[in-house]
Structures are given as structure tokens and as C-alpha cells.
Design an enzyme around this catalytic site. Structure first.
Site, PDB file in Angstrom:
ATOM      1  N   ASP A   1      -3.405   2.217  -5.565  1.00 26.61           N
ATOM      2  CA  ASP A   1      -2.157   2.209  -4.788  1.00 26.61           C
ATOM      3  C   ASP A   1      -1.992   0.971  -3.911  1.00 26.61           C
ATOM      4  OD1 ASP A   1      -3.779   2.700  -2.472  1.00 26.61           O
ATOM      5  OD2 ASP A   1      -2.134   3.859  -1.603  1.00 26.61           O
ATOM      6  N   GLU A   2      -2.830  -0.035  -4.138  1.00 27.86           N
ATOM      7  CA  GLU A   2      -2.851  -1.148  -3.196  1.00 27.86           C
ATOM      8  C   GLU A   2      -3.048  -2.476  -3.923  1.00 27.86           C
ATOM      9  OE1 GLU A   2      -6.115  -0.575  -0.488  1.00 27.86           O
ATOM     10  OE2 GLU A   2      -5.910  -2.603   0.305  1.00 27.86           O
TER      11      GLU A   2
ATOM     12  N   ASP B   1       0.867  -1.185   0.000  1.00 28.54           N
ATOM     13  CA  ASP B   1       0.000   0.000   0.000  1.00 28.54           C
ATOM     14  C   ASP B   1       0.904   1.235   0.000  1.00 28.54           C
ATOM     15  OD1 ASP B   1      -3.129   0.781   1.442  1.00 28.54           O
ATOM     16  OD2 ASP B   1      -1.631   2.245   0.856  1.00 28.54           O
TER      17      ASP B   1
HETATM   18  P1  TTP Z   1      -5.188   5.159   0.789  1.00 28.05           P
HETATM   19  O1  TTP Z   1      -4.172   4.082   0.564  1.00 28.05           O
HETATM   20  O2  TTP Z   1      -6.317   4.882   1.708  1.00 28.05           O
HETATM   21  O3  TTP Z   1      -4.460   6.466   1.367  1.00 28.05           O
HETATM   22  P2  TTP Z   1      -3.051   7.068   1.030  1.00 28.05           P
HETATM   23  O4  TTP Z   1      -2.257   6.205   0.116  1.00 28.05           O
HETATM   24  O5  TTP Z   1      -3.223   8.469   0.545  1.00 28.05           O
HETATM   25  O6  TTP Z   1      -2.372   7.167   2.449  1.00 28.05           O
HETATM   26  P3  TTP Z   1      -1.829   5.962   3.357  1.00 28.05           P
HETATM   27  O7  TTP Z   1      -2.053   4.689   2.604  1.00 28.05           O
HETATM   28  O8  TTP Z   1      -0.371   6.248   3.554  1.00 28.05           O
HETATM   29  O9  TTP Z   1      -2.608   6.045   4.607  1.00 28.05           O
HETATM   30  O10 TTP Z   1      -5.798   5.613  -0.588  1.00 28.05           O
HETATM   31  C1  TTP Z   1      -5.021   5.670  -1.768  1.00 28.05           C
HETATM   32  C2  TTP Z   1      -5.429   6.856  -2.604  1.00 28.05           C
HETATM   33  O11 TTP Z   1      -6.818   6.783  -2.899  1.00 28.05           O
HETATM   34  C3  TTP Z   1      -5.199   8.187  -1.920  1.00 28.05           C
HETATM   35  O12 TTP Z   1      -3.896   8.695  -2.140  1.00 28.05           O
HETATM   36  C4  TTP Z   1      -6.275   9.051  -2.529  1.00 28.05           C
HETATM   37  C5  TTP Z   1      -7.402   8.092  -2.887  1.00 28.05           C
HETATM   38  N1  TTP Z   1      -8.495   8.210  -1.907  1.00 28.05           N
HETATM   39  C6  TTP Z   1      -9.575   9.045  -2.194  1.00 28.05           C
HETATM   40  O13 TTP Z   1      -9.634   9.636  -3.274  1.00 28.05           O
HETATM   41  N2  TTP Z   1     -10.573   9.184  -1.266  1.00 28.05           N
HETATM   42  C7  TTP Z   1     -10.538   8.550  -0.049  1.00 28.05           C
HETATM   43  O14 TTP Z   1     -11.454   8.725   0.782  1.00 28.05           O
HETATM   44  C8  TTP Z   1      -9.417   7.686   0.243  1.00 28.05           C
HETATM   45  C9  TTP Z   1      -9.341   6.963   1.564  1.00 28.05           C
HETATM   46  C10 TTP Z   1      -8.442   7.552  -0.714  1.00 28.05           C
HETATM   47 MG    MG Z   2      -2.076   4.138   0.476  1.00 27.92          MG
END
Ligand code: TTP
Ligand code: MG
Length: 391
Positions: A109-110, A14
Site C-alpha cells: 500500500d506504499e 500510503d
Molecule cells: P500501513 O500502511 O502501516 O497501515 P494501514 O494502511 O492499514 O493504515 P494507515 O496507513 O492509514 O495508518 O500498512 C499497510 C497494510 O499492511 C495494512 O493495511 C495491513 C498490513 N499490515 C500488517 O499486516 N501488519 C502490520 O503490523 C502492519 C503495520 C500492516
Molecule cells: Mg497505509
């Protein structure tokens, strides 16, 4: 339990603050600073994500941008650039594919990777996990948090527990010690409602949950009760499902002022449906389930879905369903945000008329409009009804 399942090696990757990290990487002026991705603070939209520097101020995903600005006035606000993040996501996947074909993307991203069969070639799962993390850093100049365990549930917990830039391996003998102190909210599938019910039973940690027998949980929560029983013991048999495409495609808009007028709202639904249809066709997808999401002035959010008999990628089908869902809601309050999305996607050509026998004409017209947009820009051709809104 199945010995084979115990021995699986699953990696969960992630990316850290994904959209914000890509923006910081590409613009050195943003590095080390609080960055919020989602639009301008006066737009009434919400944050997609923010840099870890911004998280120190309590800013989080889905927080209204105006609230983010209140918490951190010096934050830098950026618009969302999905094509850019999509490109980076593809690059990450190209790294994954070196190690196993069993990659299941969850979002941009995951992803989960099953590397059980790759060990002979690459040594150990630990080495693969570390190499993936290092390559993302060296080749893409981004940090990922990586978890390694014997199943998806544990691998995801592992990648999350040391964010950002985390690297956590849960060995077989450590599973229960790792799980026991965690709050039950960390269990896959436990939302606020289930958590509340469990709290009423005085179950707060996974250790508490382990004291409850399966029959009781089943009686109280049905099938997901069994799931709770097994997950509390670190048992999760879900396979990594490769080739699963993006799960949904959607568009939403936050209005500059809360809107009450049904006719105007329907025009927005039409505009959003057209955008979603276009995205579907660009990715050669068709969808079966259409969802309408509405956020009211008091932030209460409701969504309604309809699953069709067959797949479609036509704007008019999406609009018709979204519009009916909207009418069925019979909302009386002003609306702050409206969104249209589709899921249950399939790729490839399935020519099926949904509502009209002359759908082929509609498909032809849609194709022509798409071609014009490709050549002359997204705003070169538009439905008459949308002109008023765009003005
Ligand atoms: P996440 O992996 O949940 O968040 P992140 O990568 O920004 O932060 P981290 O993993 O370090 O906690 O989500 C991945 C991407 O998805 C994030 O960069 C933006 C998008 N996203 C949204 O557009 N809306 C949301 O509510 C969430 C949670 C994520
Ligand atoms: Mg993330």
C-alpha cells in the site's frame, strides 16, 4: 549541498487503513463501522490493521485480536485476503506508471515516486500528486494519503502527518519549521533503543538534535550518527529505486494454545516452510536469507536469520535452515507464535544446488507437486509429516 538533490520532487503515497478500506469498499454493510482485519478474536492472532472507526477504540496493527475485541466488542472481525489486496495494489501501481517509471514499492500500500523528470509533461509535481490522489479515489474508490517534498524522508513524513486522506506539500523554505517540533522518533531509523539513548542526552525533538555536532553523533552512533545529523536538517540523498520487488515473503501461525513440544513445533516449521516455498515459486522468486520468528508465551519475540551462499526456492532448503535456527535458539519456554520468512529476493531462474548434488530431482519433484496443487487444490497433496498437524 548538491543543488540537484535539493530540487528533486518525490511523492510518497500510503493508502489509508489499506486492508480494512478495501473490505469496507467491497461490502457496504461494513462502511462507517469498526472493522478489524486479521482473523477471529478467539484465534489468538493479531490485527493486521483496522478501520479508522476501530482506531477510536485504541485498536492498532499487531494488537492481539482478543484485546481488540475487549476494546470494541461490536467490532467486525475479518480474515486477511492477500490476493485481493495484491490485486488492488497492482491497480494503484498502474496509476503511478502513468506519471513516472521511477516508482519504488515499499509494501502493498506504499510507494515512492520520483517525478522530477515528469514535470515538463505534466506541469507541476503538485498537480501530479493531486491527480494521483484523485484518481485513486475516483477509479478505485479508496483514499490515499500523499506527501510531496524534495526527498524520501520528508515525503514520507508529509504523507503521514495528516492521515487519513491527507495531502501535504513541504516546500523548501518550510522544511526546518516543519521538522523542528517533531519528536526524534519520527526520524527514519530511530527505533526505541536509539530514542532512549538520545533521551538520556536530553534530546527529544528534531530541534534539540540539531544542536549536536556531527562528530559527536558519529562517535556515539557510528554511521547512523551522520544519518541523524543530516536527516535532522531535512537532507536525505537516498534515490528512489524502481523495480525493487517485494522485500520479503513469509508465513506465520499463532497456536490456539502455547506449544512446548519440539517435534510438533518442527512439524509446524515444515508446514510454514512449504507454504513460503510455494509462494516464492508462484512469484518466480528465489531467496537468499531465511528468518525464523518465535513469540513466547509472554509476548517476547525473537528472530534469527541465516543468509545462504546462493538463492533457493525449495521447501527443503527453507525448512533445513529454519529448523536449524530453531534448534540453535534452545528455547525452554512454551511458544505462542512461530513464523518463517525469506528475504533478499531475486526473480528469474538460477539453477543452483545448495546442499545436494541431486537437487535437480528435488526441483522436479517440487514442480510436480506444485502442478498437482494447482489442478486439484492446495490440500490435494501433502507431506506425510504434515498430515497429523492438518488433522
Ligand atoms: P500501513 O500502511 O502501516 O497501515 P494501514 O494502511 O492499514 O493504515 P494507515 O496507513 O492509514 O495508518 O500498512 C499497510 C497494510 O499492511 C495494512 O493495511 C495491513 C498490513 N499490515 C500488517 O499486516 N501488519 C502490520 O503490523 C502492519 C503495520 C500492516
Ligand atoms: Mg497505509
Amino acid at each position: 549541498m548538491d543543488i540537484f538533490l535539493k530540487q528533486r520532487q518525490i511523492i510518497h503515497v500510503d493508502m489509508d487503513a489499506f486492508y480494512a478500506s478495501v473490505e469496507q469498499r467491497d461490502n457496504p454493510n461494513l462502511q462507517g463501522k469498526p472493522v478489524v482485519v486479521g482473523g477471529t478474536p478467539n484465534s489468538r492472532g493479531v490485527a493486521s490493521t483496522c478501520s479508522y472507526e476501530a482506531r477510536k477504540y485504541g485498536i492498532r496493527s499487531a494488537m492481539p485480536l482478543a484485546e481488540a475485541e475487549r476494546r470494541c466488542p461490536q467490532a467486525i472481525f475479518l480474515p486477511v485476503d492477500i490476493p485481493k489486496y495484491y490485486e488492488v495494489s497492482q491497480q494503484i501501481h498502474r496509476i503511478f506508471e502513468n506519471y513516472t517509471p521511477l516508482v519504488e514499492p515499499i509494501s502493498l500500500d506504499e510507494a515512492f515516486l520520483d517525478v522530477t523528470a515528469s514535470l515538463r509533461l505534466f506541469g507541476s509535481a503538485q498537480m501530479i500528486a493531486l491527480e494521483i490522489k484523485n484518481r485513486i479515489k475516483e477509479e478505485l474508490k479508496l483514499t490515499a494519503s500523499v506527501g510531496l517534498a524534495c526527498n524520501k524522508f520528508l515525503a514520507k513524513l508529509a504523507s503521514d502527518i495528516q492521515k487519513p486522506d491527507g495531502f501535504v506539500i513541504i516546500n523548501e523554505e518550510e522544511i526546518q519549521a516543519f521538522l523542528d517540533p517533531l519528536p526524534i522518533e519520527r526520524i527514519w531509523g530511530v527505533g526505541p533503543k536509539t530514542a532512549e539513548q538520545l533521551h538520556k542526552l536530553n534530546i527529544r525533538t528534531i530541534k534539540d538534535l540539531k544542536n549536536i555536532d556531527e562528530a559527536f553523533l558519529r562517535k556515539k552512533f557510528g554511521l547512523s550518527g551522520s544519518q541523524l545529523y543530516y536527516l535532522a536538517r531535512g537532507i536525505d540523498k537516498r534515490p528512489v529505486e524502481p523495480g525493487r520487488e517485494a522485500k520479503s515473503i513469509g508465513r506465520e501461525t499463532t497456536f490456539s494454545e502455547d506449544l512446548l513440544d519440539r517435534e510438533t513445533l518442527q512439524t509446524y516449521i515444515l508446514g510454514l516452510s512449504t507454504d513460503v516455498g510455494r509462494k516464492l515459486r508462484k512469484g518466480s522468486f528465489r531467496a537468499k536469507t531465511i528468518t525464523l520468528k518465535v513469540r513466547l508465551a509472554d509476548f517476547k519475540t525473537v528472530s534469527r536469520s541465516k543468509t545462504l551462499e546462493s538463492y533457493t526456492n525449495l521447501d527443503q532448503d527453507i525448512f533445513r535452515e529454519a529448523s536449524l535456527l530453531f534448534k540453535d535458539l534452545q528455547l525452554k519456554q512454551p511458544i505462542r507464535l512461530i513464523g518463517v520468512s525469506v528475504r533478499n529476493l531475486t526473480s528469474g531462474e538460477i539453477q543452483q544446488s545448495l546442499f545436494e548434488t541431486d537437487n535437480r530431482d528435488q526441483e522436479k519433484l517440487t514442480k510436480t507437486i506444485d502442478t498437482i496443487k494447482e489442478r486439484f487444490g492446495e490440500n490435494s497433496i501433502t507431506l506425510a509429516r504434515l498430515l497429523k498437524k492438518r488433522d
